[in-house]
Design a protein around this motif. Structure first.
Motif, short mmCIF file in Angstrom:
data_model
loop_
_atom_site.label_atom_id
_atom_site.label_comp_id
_atom_site.label_asym_id
_atom_site.label_seq_id
_atom_site.Cartn_x
_atom_site.Cartn_y
_atom_site.Cartn_z
N ALA A 68 16.76 34.68 -37.40
CA ALA A 68 15.31 34.80 -37.50
C ALA A 68 14.77 33.56 -38.20
N VAL A 69 13.72 32.97 -37.63
CA VAL A 69 13.12 31.77 -38.19
C VAL A 69 11.63 32.03 -38.36
N GLU A 70 11.13 31.77 -39.56
CA GLU A 70 9.69 31.88 -39.80
C GLU A 70 9.19 30.52 -40.25
N GLY A 71 8.04 30.14 -39.74
CA GLY A 71 7.44 28.87 -40.11
C GLY A 71 7.24 27.95 -38.93
N ILE A 72 7.87 28.28 -37.81
CA ILE A 72 7.69 27.48 -36.59
C ILE A 72 7.92 28.39 -35.39
N LYS A 73 7.10 28.20 -34.39
CA LYS A 73 7.22 28.97 -33.14
C LYS A 73 7.83 28.08 -32.07
N GLU A 74 8.29 28.71 -30.99
CA GLU A 74 8.84 27.93 -29.87
C GLU A 74 7.74 27.06 -29.27
N ASN A 75 8.10 25.85 -28.92
CA ASN A 75 7.20 24.87 -28.30
C ASN A 75 6.00 24.51 -29.19
N VAL A 77 3.72 22.37 -31.84
CA VAL A 77 3.44 20.98 -32.18
C VAL A 77 3.31 20.92 -33.69
N VAL A 78 4.15 20.15 -34.36
CA VAL A 78 4.17 20.13 -35.82
C VAL A 78 3.93 18.71 -36.33
N ASP A 79 3.56 18.63 -37.61
CA ASP A 79 3.30 17.35 -38.23
C ASP A 79 3.65 17.47 -39.71
N GLY A 80 4.22 16.44 -40.27
CA GLY A 80 4.52 16.44 -41.70
C GLY A 80 5.70 17.31 -42.04
N ILE A 81 5.68 17.85 -43.24
CA ILE A 81 6.77 18.70 -43.74
C ILE A 81 6.47 20.14 -43.35
N VAL A 82 7.39 20.78 -42.66
CA VAL A 82 7.23 22.16 -42.21
C VAL A 82 8.22 23.04 -42.97
N PRO A 83 7.73 23.91 -43.87
CA PRO A 83 8.65 24.80 -44.58
C PRO A 83 9.13 25.91 -43.64
N LEU A 84 10.42 26.11 -43.59
CA LEU A 84 11.01 27.13 -42.73
C LEU A 84 11.76 28.15 -43.58
N MET A 85 11.76 29.40 -43.13
CA MET A 85 12.60 30.42 -43.72
C MET A 85 13.53 30.90 -42.61
#
Length: 136
Positions: A68-75, A77-85
């Motif tokens: 399980a990943v929280e903080g980013i979805k499939e496809n 578009v991100v920028d900078g630092i993305v915190p993920l759990m």
């Protein structure tokens, strides 16, 4: 001459059947021998007259631990630092269930904060107006 049809069971693109059985068939597919991911079950039947029929069934194997990943979805578009759990947990076996680590903590949605702040503001307004009415 045979009175029953014969079915040949193929997994993915194998040219050798996983099983060749006389109908009626009860077959147990052991997914533990397959890698996680998309697979295809192809069943070829041949009746006593020699005619063939084919059925192809795509399926997905997920024997390994769930991720399980929280903080980013499939496809996304991100920028900078993305915190993920990230959490990964196994389901154990068919006889027992592993409860430790099987729940993925999630962040509180933004709308919950808005709801709490709105309720707090309404409660303060109600308290102030109630006290003001009693003083008059």
């Amino acid at each position: 001459m045979k009175d029953h049809s014969t079915v040949f069971i193929f997994i993915d693109d194998d040219t050798t059947p996983a099983a060749a059985l006389q109908t009626p068939v009860q077959f147990k597919l052991d997914t533990n021998k397959l890698t996680d991911g998309i697979h295809t079950l192809k069943i070829v039947s041949k009746d006593p007259a020699g005619k063939e029929g084919i059925r192809v069934i795509p399926f997905e194997v997920r024997n390994g631990p769930a991720v399980a990943v929280e903080g980013i979805k499939e496809n996304a578009v991100v920028d900078g630092i993305v915190p993920l759990m990230i959490n990964a947990y196994g389901k154990g076996d068919q006889q027992s269930f592993i409860i430790t680590g099987s729940e993925t903590p999630q962040s509180i949605p933004f709308w919950i904060y808005v709801l709490i702040i709105s309720f707090g503001a309404w409660a303060m307004y109600y308290l102030i107006t109630s006290v003001a009415v009693k003083l008059v």
